[in-house]
Design an enzyme around this catalytic site. Structure first.
Site, PDB file in Angstrom:
ATOM      1  N   ASP A  81       0.807  -1.227   0.000  1.00 34.65           N
ATOM      2  CA  ASP A  81       0.000   0.000   0.000  1.00 34.65           C
ATOM      3  C   ASP A  81       0.837   1.274   0.000  1.00 34.65           C
ATOM      4  O   ASP A  81       0.428   2.297   0.539  1.00 34.65           O
ATOM      5  CB  ASP A  81      -0.969   0.031   1.202  1.00 34.65           C
ATOM      6  CG  ASP A  81      -1.767  -1.244   1.307  1.00 34.65           C
ATOM      7  OD1 ASP A  81      -2.269  -1.698   0.266  1.00 34.65           O
ATOM      8  OD2 ASP A  81      -1.887  -1.802   2.416  1.00 34.65           O
ATOM      9  N   LYS A 120       2.237   2.165  -5.056  1.00 37.81           N
ATOM     10  CA  LYS A 120       3.015   1.688  -6.212  1.00 37.81           C
ATOM     11  C   LYS A 120       2.261   1.924  -7.523  1.00 37.81           C
ATOM     12  O   LYS A 120       2.871   2.218  -8.544  1.00 37.81           O
ATOM     13  CB  LYS A 120       3.309   0.178  -6.075  1.00 37.81           C
ATOM     14  CG  LYS A 120       4.199  -0.163  -4.900  1.00 37.81           C
ATOM     15  CD  LYS A 120       4.429  -1.654  -4.799  1.00 37.81           C
ATOM     16  CE  LYS A 120       3.219  -2.448  -4.378  1.00 37.81           C
ATOM     17  NZ  LYS A 120       2.714  -2.175  -3.023  1.00 37.81           N
ATOM     18  N   GLY A 126      -4.194  -4.741  -4.395  1.00 40.44           N
ATOM     19  CA  GLY A 126      -5.197  -3.832  -4.935  1.00 40.44           C
ATOM     20  C   GLY A 126      -4.505  -2.548  -5.298  1.00 40.44           C
ATOM     21  O   GLY A 126      -3.992  -1.861  -4.423  1.00 40.44           O
ATOM     22  N   HIS A 127      -4.429  -2.250  -6.572  1.00 37.60           N
ATOM     23  CA  HIS A 127      -3.738  -1.039  -7.004  1.00 37.60           C
ATOM     24  C   HIS A 127      -4.741  -0.041  -7.566  1.00 37.60           C
ATOM     25  O   HIS A 127      -5.466  -0.342  -8.497  1.00 37.60           O
ATOM     26  CB  HIS A 127      -2.671  -1.376  -8.047  1.00 37.60           C
ATOM     27  CG  HIS A 127      -1.549  -2.189  -7.470  1.00 37.60           C
ATOM     28  ND1 HIS A 127      -0.744  -2.992  -8.215  1.00 37.60           N
ATOM     29  CD2 HIS A 127      -1.123  -2.303  -6.194  1.00 37.60           C
ATOM     30  CE1 HIS A 127       0.140  -3.573  -7.408  1.00 37.60           C
ATOM     31  NE2 HIS A 127      -0.070  -3.167  -6.183  1.00 37.60           N
ATOM     32  N   THR A 186      -9.729  -5.148   1.092  1.00 40.43           N
ATOM     33  CA  THR A 186     -10.617  -5.580   2.179  1.00 40.43           C
ATOM     34  C   THR A 186     -11.385  -4.434   2.841  1.00 40.43           C
ATOM     35  O   THR A 186     -12.309  -4.690   3.609  1.00 40.43           O
ATOM     36  CB  THR A 186      -9.790  -6.266   3.290  1.00 40.43           C
ATOM     37  OG1 THR A 186      -8.818  -5.327   3.743  1.00 40.43           O
ATOM     38  CG2 THR A 186      -9.102  -7.516   2.768  1.00 40.43           C
ATOM     39  N   GLN A 199       2.140  -6.073  -2.971  1.00 33.78           N
ATOM     40  CA  GLN A 199       2.480  -6.150  -1.535  1.00 33.78           C
ATOM     41  C   GLN A 199       3.754  -5.338  -1.238  1.00 33.78           C
ATOM     42  O   GLN A 199       3.944  -4.313  -1.852  1.00 33.78           O
ATOM     43  CB  GLN A 199       2.640  -7.612  -1.081  1.00 33.78           C
ATOM     44  CG  GLN A 199       1.328  -8.390  -0.996  1.00 33.78           C
ATOM     45  CD  GLN A 199       0.904  -8.960  -2.318  1.00 33.78           C
ATOM     46  OE1 GLN A 199       1.699  -9.518  -3.046  1.00 33.78           O
ATOM     47  NE2 GLN A 199      -0.365  -8.819  -2.637  1.00 33.78           N
TER      48      GLN A 199
HETATM   49  P1  IMP Z   1      -2.470 -12.910   2.318  1.00 29.68           P
HETATM   50  O1  IMP Z   1      -1.521 -12.400   1.299  1.00 29.68           O
HETATM   51  O2  IMP Z   1      -3.905 -12.705   1.942  1.00 29.68           O
HETATM   52  O3  IMP Z   1      -2.170 -14.318   2.713  1.00 29.68           O
HETATM   53  O4  IMP Z   1      -2.268 -12.030   3.644  1.00 29.68           O
HETATM   54  C1  IMP Z   1      -1.078 -12.093   4.419  1.00 29.68           C
HETATM   55  C2  IMP Z   1      -0.719 -10.719   4.984  1.00 29.68           C
HETATM   56  O5  IMP Z   1      -0.334  -9.869   3.911  1.00 29.68           O
HETATM   57  C3  IMP Z   1      -1.861  -9.999   5.690  1.00 29.68           C
HETATM   58  O6  IMP Z   1      -1.308  -9.213   6.727  1.00 29.68           O
HETATM   59  C4  IMP Z   1      -2.429  -9.094   4.610  1.00 29.68           C
HETATM   60  O7  IMP Z   1      -3.099  -7.985   5.145  1.00 29.68           O
HETATM   61  C5  IMP Z   1      -1.145  -8.698   3.914  1.00 29.68           C
HETATM   62  N1  IMP Z   1      -1.336  -8.297   2.517  1.00 29.68           N
HETATM   63  C6  IMP Z   1      -1.530  -9.111   1.451  1.00 29.68           C
HETATM   64  N2  IMP Z   1      -1.623  -8.396   0.328  1.00 29.68           N
HETATM   65  C7  IMP Z   1      -1.486  -7.102   0.660  1.00 29.68           C
HETATM   66  C8  IMP Z   1      -1.451  -5.876  -0.088  1.00 29.68           C
HETATM   67  O8  IMP Z   1      -1.573  -5.833  -1.316  1.00 29.68           O
HETATM   68  N3  IMP Z   1      -1.262  -4.740   0.652  1.00 29.68           N
HETATM   69  C9  IMP Z   1      -1.085  -4.758   1.990  1.00 29.68           C
HETATM   70  N4  IMP Z   1      -1.095  -5.877   2.725  1.00 29.68           N
HETATM   71  C10 IMP Z   1      -1.289  -7.031   2.067  1.00 29.68           C
END
Ligand code: IMP
Length: 429
Positions: A13, A16, A40-41, A306, A225
């Site tokens: 977040d 990017k 999510g971009h 989310t 991420q």
């Molecule tokens: P997962 O990738 O859904 O398994 O989540 C694992 C961890 O990564 C959690 O803390 C999520 O909130 C975080 N996370 C996954 N994708 C993103 C992203 O695009 N931005 C910020 N946090 C992320």
């Protein structure tokens, strides 16, 4: 060679999408290399704001070709919805423009159900995943029971493999989590439709990427991420299940080790994180609410995927130096500097206190951050609104002092600064 890699230097977040949008103007090929629709971009183009989860953000530029690399895990339902949404906005998507790796892995409703069941079972120790099935899909991959997209090229083999996978998931849901089974027939029917729709897009994207470089084209690899969510180098176990760091771009696109020219680390002017896990410079109270925003604006600190409010804090320079090392960052892009306007003073976490000693590095990487207390350096803030500023010279003196402090503490130049969500709200040096 001309591969530029954009990586998140924090917990994701960082904005990017903004920086990628800017760099994509000069790129021929834009590529996602890891993760899935947990990302999510947000990209704003004129009146249109897009939220892209799987397609590379650079695809909104009509001259680019988009790749979804082998390092990704792909939920076909999300991808097809996204393609339909983008098409509705007048952006052309066809197999000449979008290519999906045959070796990327599929996410199924089985993976979504396991993600939810495992999170529930973890109780207080939950990771706070996005519940998009990411971890279970990568588990299938590593377990060598995953479904690669190449399976979709032959319908009988695909149905058989999907059926074996769903039986295995139902067994786990029943035996391990006491959860009801998934309806196999419905999923088989839906996935057969997805296979039909996606088949023309599935190809050997690694070969395409390598050929593009040989032909002198520019590839922009879009990290999702962030560094601190990297499976190996992040705040384990509060991480995602892939390699969002720059080396992941080579593995996740199938390119050789010498391909990358430039690694752009995107860093927000303060720190945020969603989900659980340690956060030494975290703020609470009024200051946190001020940095987070109310959620009324697109750019406020609420999760793109989310909708969860993000945790916020001061910029952590110890972690930023670590990100520079892990990724081999060659320059920084600083986002959301405008949000700091109006603060009396701004702090930077520059070291940690552990017991009676202080450290500027991470003795055991970022995994044991919960034992660290941040030590700060503070600089004066500035009252001026930055959103209309377009040159370094026009920035208020104190804003320049803040940026220069980051540069000298990290040892990297800040070449791009964003001061608002619009394409034009950027300062390039
Ligand atoms: P997962 O990738 O859904 O398994 O989540 C694992 C961890 O990564 C959690 O803390 C999520 O909130 C975080 N996370 C996954 N994708 C993103 C992203 O695009 N931005 C910020 N946090 C992320």
């Amino acid at each position: 060679m001309s591969l530029d890699i954009v990586v998140g230097a924090q917990w994701g977040d960082e904005g990017k999408g903004r920086i990628v949008d800017l760099l994509a103007e000069e790129a021929d090929v834009v590529a996602r290399y890891s993760g899935g629709d947990n990302a999510g971009h947000t990209v704003t183009v004129g009146e249109n704001t897009f939220k892209l989860h799987l397609l590379p953000s650079g695809i909104v530029h009509p001259h680019t070709i988009g790749l979804l690399g082998n390092g990704m895990v792909i939920n076909p339902a999300t991808l097809l919805d996204e393609i339909a949404m983008v098409r509705q906005a007048g952006i052309e998507i066809n197999p000449q423009r979008v290519k999906i790796s045959h070796a990327a892995h599929l996410i199924t409703p089985g993976h979504l159900a396991l993600d939810a069941a495992r999170e529930e079972a973890r109780g207080a120790g939950k990771i706070g995943t996005t519940r998009r099935g990411i971890g279970p899909a990568y588990t299938s991959k590593v377990n060598r029971s995953g479904l690669r997209l190449e399976r979709m090229l032959t319908s009988k083999g695909f149905q058989d493999a999907l059926s074996v996978h769903l039986k295995d998931v139902n067994h786990q849901l029943d035996r391990l989590y006491n959860s009801p089974p998934l309806a196999e027939d419905e999923i088989l029917a839906a996935y057969s439709g997805y296979a039909e729709a996606l088949r023309p897009y599935i190809t050997e994207t690694g070969e395409f990427a390598a050929r593009s470089l040989l032909e002198g084209k520019r590839i922009l690899a879009e990290g999702a991420q962030g560094t601190l969510l990297d499976l190996d180098h992040g705040t384990y176990p509060f991480v995602t299940s892939s390699t969002p760091t720059a080396p992941g771009a080579l593995v996740g696109l199938g390119l050789g080790i010498g391909s990358a020219d430039r690694v752009i680390g995107v860093v927000k002017a303060f720190q945020t994180r969603v989900g659980e896990g340690p956060f030494p410079t975290e703020l609470s109270g009024d200051l946190a609410s001020r940095l987070r925003g109310t959620g009324e604006n697109e750019w406020d600190e609420f999760g793109t995927t989310t909708g969860r409010p993000r945790r916020v804090g001061w910029l952590d320079v110890v972690l930023l130096r670590y990100a520079a090392r892990i990724n081999g960052i060659t320059e920084l892009a600083l986002t959301k500097l405008d949000i700091l306007s109006g603060l009396e003073s701004i702090s930077l976490g520059t070291a940690y206190q552990v017991g009676t000693s202080s450290t500027k590095t991470l003795p055991l990487g970022p995994a044991n951050l919960d034992e660290m207390t941040a030590v700060y350096e503070t600089v004066p803030g500035w009252p001026e609104d930055l959103t209309g500023i377009r040159t370094w010279e026009d920035l208020p003196q104190q804003a320049r002092v803040y940026v220069a402090a980051i540069e000298s503490l990290v040892g990297l130049p800040v070449r791009t600064i964003s001061v608002g969500p619009e394409r034009s709200q950027v300062i390039q040096r």
